[in-house]
Design a protein around this motif. Structure first.
Motif: not given
Length: 548
Positions: A1-8, A29-44
């Protein structure tokens, strides 16, 4: 179950009747106890997505879509409800702690505010709590440091203080936006270890924003790759590193040179003849008098309010030859930038000297580079936004070296400025812009153009790529190589990024606490380090073993 989820998620900015779409249909989305990485260049769109989802964008931003935290849509909550969630349930660690910490308040007071903003706590209990937090994030001797101000902390310590603020109320989610950018490799590794330890201890979910897939490989469970405001790829970390599907992800992985460059010798300079390569690779260039020589440099000074003096450099010596790039590496506080300032003539050593083509121009006493030779040593600073006049256009900035040092007519100066812009691969349209109207990479190109305007013999490049995303770093490194080949300029390249140094430099000088502990050809020093400190630096490189 996702703790925090972003949709559209969609974010648009309106200004003077015009709208700009910064984020288009982003979901993760990210679940409790897990690490989600958002990756991209500046301005992405990485940071804008998270700021929009948590209600931290200015009023001119329009946010659509949903951002569910424990079932509540943050995009539809009142400002009061959002303030109650931020800090208590969602902690934030931002990129530049010096800009986000109040310079006139003590570290302890600022961490305490993170608590008192949501709870009523007595003064004695609050101080004990802050001391516990400082200890938990690894600040040594917290009883002595709690009343220090931000400027009295190193970069790594300031970032630890920001993390203490983020975890003060044991939030379920921590959002860390580029928390290790511009930190040296050992401090970077310690911050990553700290975040992992805190996550394991508290079961916290972590969203880690970065431009560097090598760093991400050391901490992420899942990775979302963004480009131009859109998600181009999302997958578990192991799957993405093993078989990236999107060409952009493949390009980012290719640019993540950390570790990869350390197992191969750097490219020979374009100006070298084939017969010279074996000499360079063995570290035995044809012996000739060095272009620049630093001899037994010593630097000490008194800190404000303290009687004892502080020694920044002790017996530092090295040479820089014609058309050579020498790397100067070490942790923050090792003396790298002090050496750069001395070489550039911006600081006077307590003892020792610096000479250019055999002529001493910086030493204790009244020794100065003759006016005719002053253009021969130039500087590129780490922060181009801070070193460029915010009120002067690019054209005026680049014209200044010619105005000050030559008698050229205005028409000739304009022609040379236009040629400079072309040389650093910028469009002519930037000439009429101010620094604030340029990207970070464009500002750094302008700073480099100003430094090479008079075709100097030596350029001191002080951390010129540390705050840039990894693809822009690659472009700036390629530019420095090309300028060296075209102009014959030598570079003293100061950096905490050993991957960049291995990719660019021919020789390296390793500093620890103001002393040279090792120097020599890059491939020898990095492939077979002789000093334990050099080995420690190499072992701290993110992603060196895994994935890249």
């Amino acid at each position: 179950m996702a703790l925090f989820s972003v949709e559209d998620l969609r974010v648009t900015f309106g200004r003077r009747g015009r709208t700009t779409t910064a984020v288009r249909g982003v979901s993760f989305a990210v679940e409790p106890g897990r690490t989600l990485a958002l990756v991209g260049e500046s301005g992405s769109g990485k940071s804008v997505s998270l700021l929009g989802a948590t209600g931290l964008l200015p009023s001119r931003a329009e946010v659509r879509g949903s951002a569910l935290f424990r079932g509540a849509d943050l995009t539809r909550l009142s400002p009061a409800r959002l303030r109650a969630i931020r800090g208590r349930h969602i902690g934030f660690v931002f990129q530049d702690p010096l800009s986000n910490l109040h310079p006139l308040k003590t570290i302890g007071a600022q961490i305490g505010e993170a608590v008192t903003a949501h709870e009523r706590v007595g003064r004695a209990a609050l101080r004990r709590r802050v001391l516990d937090l400082l200890g938990e994030v690894g600040i040594k001797d917290p009883e002595r440091r709690i009343d220090d101000h931000p400027h009295q902390f190193s970069g790594g310590m300031r970032q630890r203080a920001m993390i203490a603020m983020a975890i003060a109320l044991n939030p379920e989610l921590i959002i860390a936006d580029e928390p290790t950018t511009a930190l040296d490799v050992t401090v970077q590794a310690s911050i990553l270890r700290l975040l992992r330890r805190l996550q394991e201890a508290h079961g916290t979910a972590l969203i880690f924003v970065s431009h560097d897939l090598a760093v991400v490989s050391d901490i992420a469970d899942d990775v979302v790759v963004m480009r131009d405001g859109e998600v181009v790829e999302a997958a578990p970390a192991a799957e993405l590193y093993a078989a990236p599907r999107h060409a952009y992800t493949q390009a980012l992985l290719g640019a993540a040179r950390h570790g990869r460059a350390l197992v191969r010798s750097p490219e020979p300079p374009e100006s070298e003849q084939p017969g010279q390569q074996s000499e360079r690779q063995s570290g035995q260039r044809a012996e000739s008098a060095p272009l620049l020589r630093a001899s037994a440099l010593h630097m000490s000074y008194r800190r404000p309010g303290r009687k004892e003096s502080f020694t920044a450099l002790t017996d530092v010596s090295f040479d820089l030859r014609e058309r050579e790039i020498v790397g100067l590496v070490g942790e923050s506080g090792s003396g790298k930038s002090t050496i750069g300032r001395i070489v550039a003539g911006l600081a006077r050593p307590t003892a020792g000297s610096v000479s250019l083509r055999g002529e001493v121009y910086n030493a204790p006493g009244d020794v100065r580079l003759p006016k005719s030779l002053r253009p021969a040593v130039q500087v590129v600073f780490q922060d181009p936004y801070g070193s460029l006049n915010p009120r002067r256009t690019v054209a005026a900035t680049l014209a200044e070296p010619f105005v000050v040092n030559t008698d050229l007519p205005a028409a000739e100066i304009r022609a040379r400025v236009e040629a400079l812009v072309a040389r650093v691969e910028l469009p002519q349209s930037v000439l009429h812009r101010l620094p604030a109207q340029l990207s970070g990479g464009q500002r750094q190109r302008v700073a480099i153009a100003r430094a090479v305007a008079l075709e100097p013999s030596v350029v001191v490049a002080d951390e010129p790529v540390s705050a840039l995303d990894i693809t822009t770093q690659t472009q700036i490194v390629a530019l420095i190589r090309r300028l060296r080949a075209e102009l014959g300029t030598s570079f003293l390249f100061i950096s905490h990024d050993l991957g960049v140094v291995a990719d660019l430099c021919e020789r390296v000088v390793v500093l620890n606490q103001g002393r040279v502990v090792e120097q020599g050809p890059v491939h020898r020093v990095f492939d077979d380090p002789r000093d334990p400190y050099t080995r420690e630096l190499l072992d701290s490189i993110p992603g060196r073993v895994a994935h890249v």
